[in-house]
Design an enzyme around this catalytic site. Structure first.
Site, PDB file in Angstrom:
ATOM      1  N   ASP A 164       1.368   5.033  -5.989  1.00 56.60           N
ATOM      2  CA  ASP A 164       1.677   3.671  -5.583  1.00 56.60           C
ATOM      3  C   ASP A 164       1.126   2.730  -6.642  1.00 56.60           C
ATOM      4  O   ASP A 164      -0.022   2.881  -7.065  1.00 56.60           O
ATOM      5  CB  ASP A 164       1.023   3.372  -4.224  1.00 56.60           C
ATOM      6  CG  ASP A 164       1.358   1.970  -3.745  1.00 56.60           C
ATOM      7  OD1 ASP A 164       2.555   1.631  -3.684  1.00 56.60           O
ATOM      8  OD2 ASP A 164       0.424   1.207  -3.453  1.00 56.60           O
ATOM      9  N   GLU A 248       7.893   5.003  -6.279  1.00 56.92           N
ATOM     10  CA  GLU A 248       8.833   4.151  -5.560  1.00 56.92           C
ATOM     11  C   GLU A 248       9.887   3.587  -6.495  1.00 56.92           C
ATOM     12  O   GLU A 248       9.626   3.324  -7.663  1.00 56.92           O
ATOM     13  CB  GLU A 248       8.087   2.973  -4.938  1.00 56.92           C
ATOM     14  CG  GLU A 248       7.360   3.322  -3.670  1.00 56.92           C
ATOM     15  CD  GLU A 248       6.617   2.106  -3.148  1.00 56.92           C
ATOM     16  OE1 GLU A 248       6.654   1.870  -1.946  1.00 56.92           O
ATOM     17  OE2 GLU A 248       6.016   1.395  -3.965  1.00 56.92           O
ATOM     18  N   CYS A 300       2.213   3.677   9.060  1.00 57.43           N
ATOM     19  CA  CYS A 300       1.038   4.557   9.083  1.00 57.43           C
ATOM     20  C   CYS A 300       1.489   5.995   8.833  1.00 57.43           C
ATOM     21  O   CYS A 300       2.659   6.334   8.960  1.00 57.43           O
ATOM     22  CB  CYS A 300       0.337   4.465  10.432  1.00 57.43           C
ATOM     23  SG  CYS A 300      -1.133   5.520  10.513  1.00 57.43           S
ATOM     24  N   CYS A 302       0.991   8.300  10.691  1.00 67.27           N
ATOM     25  CA  CYS A 302       1.446   8.843  11.974  1.00 67.27           C
ATOM     26  C   CYS A 302       2.851   8.354  12.311  1.00 67.27           C
ATOM     27  O   CYS A 302       3.444   8.781  13.295  1.00 67.27           O
ATOM     28  CB  CYS A 302       0.469   8.463  13.090  1.00 67.27           C
ATOM     29  SG  CYS A 302       0.537   6.719  13.559  1.00 67.27           S
ATOM     30  N   CYS A 317      -4.744   1.522  11.843  1.00 71.87           N
ATOM     31  CA  CYS A 317      -3.639   1.837  12.739  1.00 71.87           C
ATOM     32  C   CYS A 317      -4.094   1.769  14.201  1.00 71.87           C
ATOM     33  O   CYS A 317      -5.019   2.480  14.593  1.00 71.87           O
ATOM     34  CB  CYS A 317      -3.088   3.222  12.419  1.00 71.87           C
ATOM     35  SG  CYS A 317      -1.766   3.711  13.540  1.00 71.87           S
ATOM     36  N   CYS A 320      -3.143   5.550  15.968  1.00 73.35           N
ATOM     37  CA  CYS A 320      -3.906   6.794  15.766  1.00 73.35           C
ATOM     38  C   CYS A 320      -5.338   6.533  15.309  1.00 73.35           C
ATOM     39  O   CYS A 320      -6.135   7.450  15.181  1.00 73.35           O
ATOM     40  CB  CYS A 320      -3.192   7.699  14.764  1.00 73.35           C
ATOM     41  SG  CYS A 320      -3.253   7.077  13.071  1.00 73.35           S
ATOM     42  N   ASP A 327      -3.276   0.941  -0.113  1.00 73.20           N
ATOM     43  CA  ASP A 327      -2.499   1.526  -1.207  1.00 73.20           C
ATOM     44  C   ASP A 327      -2.518   3.050  -1.156  1.00 73.20           C
ATOM     45  O   ASP A 327      -1.555   3.710  -1.551  1.00 73.20           O
ATOM     46  CB  ASP A 327      -3.026   1.047  -2.558  1.00 73.20           C
ATOM     47  CG  ASP A 327      -2.832  -0.455  -2.740  1.00 73.20           C
ATOM     48  OD1 ASP A 327      -1.910  -1.010  -2.101  1.00 73.20           O
ATOM     49  OD2 ASP A 327      -3.607  -1.068  -3.501  1.00 73.20           O
TER      50      ASP A 327
END
Ligand SMILES: [Zn+2]
Length: 343
Positions: A164, A248, A300, A302, A317, A320, A327
């Site tokens: 990232d 990305e 997230c 999850c 989050c 979870c 990042d």
């Protein structure tokens, strides 16, 4: 066969030359420029002497036509020819393999006959199940596969990484490696604005203005050099350390809306960085995967949607309970997305 591999090497070499020239000067090479450079190239690489110059010119013409199709938007950007596909070949059939080593100290290559072999390690010729022959750097190599049924096969998984690019750090890897933003870019920016200010105060056409202008140009060139060095070094390290690299498909212009942000992005040279990683992957046979960036900063691990603006650095989050650098979460999501595309 030999001509085929040599053509391939020349193709990859010339493509690399075009890319590097473009990245360094902003201008591409033409067919004529590359053709004119051929005699020097052959002089420096004597293994190409045995190839008729017509063949080498054909290769350059093919590369040029790949570029023309690309410019006309009829095809994608010219790719390096895959070395496993073109510069090597495999004999998987047992009878052929047997024939391959039927003469002591020699290896049999199709269309070439028996070739004297330099053996680096003893091997049981009868147990060889597969022979892979490669042409690299002017030499031929044979890789032998020997089946050892009693030992469980050890699968070494490819080292994969998601990367990232961010503002707090230049890049964050899914395995928690961080690359910091080079601070000297900022320092050089300051020096640049100082010299630009001085230039603006000089009278047009004056001798001093010419001198001030030369200074600005010099600082620009220095920044570009430092950035290129940094990007080359960091991209080379990544491609050396990992086999699968996922990044990305960021539309930089979307992120550059904010002026201050744009300056950092300009500094960091993310687009250039990604290009360096991509072409180094292609050159070394590593896998480069580009993924859709949609939601990677707002999701997230999850799967929960966790919206946060750029000022929030830590991902928390509610579903979870995961608390992690934002990042780093993105880098892990990027890796996950990339691996899904090849699963
Ligand atoms: Zn979660």
């Amino acid at each position: 066969m030999l001509n085929h591999f040599i053509s391939l090497n020349v193709y990859n070499h010339s493509l690399n030359e075009r890319q590097e020239t473009y990245m360094e000067t902003g201008k591409g090479l033409t067919y004529n420029q590359q053709q004119n450079a051929l005699p020097t190239f052959v002089k420096q690489n004597p293994e190409y002497k045995q190839v008729h110059s017509q063949i080498l010119q054909d290769v350059l013409r093919r590369l040029d036509s790949a570029y023309q199709h690309f410019f006309a938007k009829e095809a994608g950007y010219p790719r390096f020819k895959n070395r496993d596909h073109y510069t090597s070949f495999t004999y998987p059939q047992v009878d052929k393999v047997k024939k391959t080593f039927s003469r002591l100290g020699y290896v049999y290559l199709s269309k070439m006959g028996f070739v004297k072999m330099e053996i680096h390690r003893e091997f049981p010729a009868q147990e060889v199940s597969r022979v892979n022959v490669k042409y690299h750097g002017g030499k031929w190599y044979a890789n032998l596969t020997v089946e050892v049924p009693d030992v469980a096969s050890i699968e070494v998984p490819d080292k994969a990484v998601g990367i990232d690019v961010g503002l707090a750090h230049f890049a964050v890897f899914s395995d928690e490696t961080y690359i910091d933003n080079p601070k000297y870019f900022r320092k050089m920016e300051k020096r640049l604005s100082k010299t630009q200010h001085r230039l603006s105060r000089k009278k047009k056409g004056s001798h001093n203005r010419g001198k001030a202008k030369a200074k600005v140009t010099k600082v620009h060139a220095k920044i570009a050099n430092q950035r290129r060095d940094f990007l080359h070094q960091s991209s080379a390290r990544i491609v050396k350390n990992y086999d699968i690299i996922v990044m990305e498909d960021l539309e930089i212009r979307n992120m550059a809306r904010n002026h201050r942000l744009a300056k950092s992005i300009h500094d960091a040279g993310w687009g250039q960085f990604r290009n360096y990683v991509r072409y180094k992957c292609e050159r070394t046979g590593k896998l480069f995967i580009r993924v859709d960036p949609k939601g990677t900063s707002q999701t997230c691990l999850c799967g929960e949607h966790v919206p946060k603006d750029l000022s929030i650095r830590v991902h928390e989050c509610p579903a979870c309970g995961l608390v992690m650098d934002r990042d780093l979460v993105s880098a892990k999501l990027i890796l996950e997305r990339g691996l899904k595309t090849i699963a």
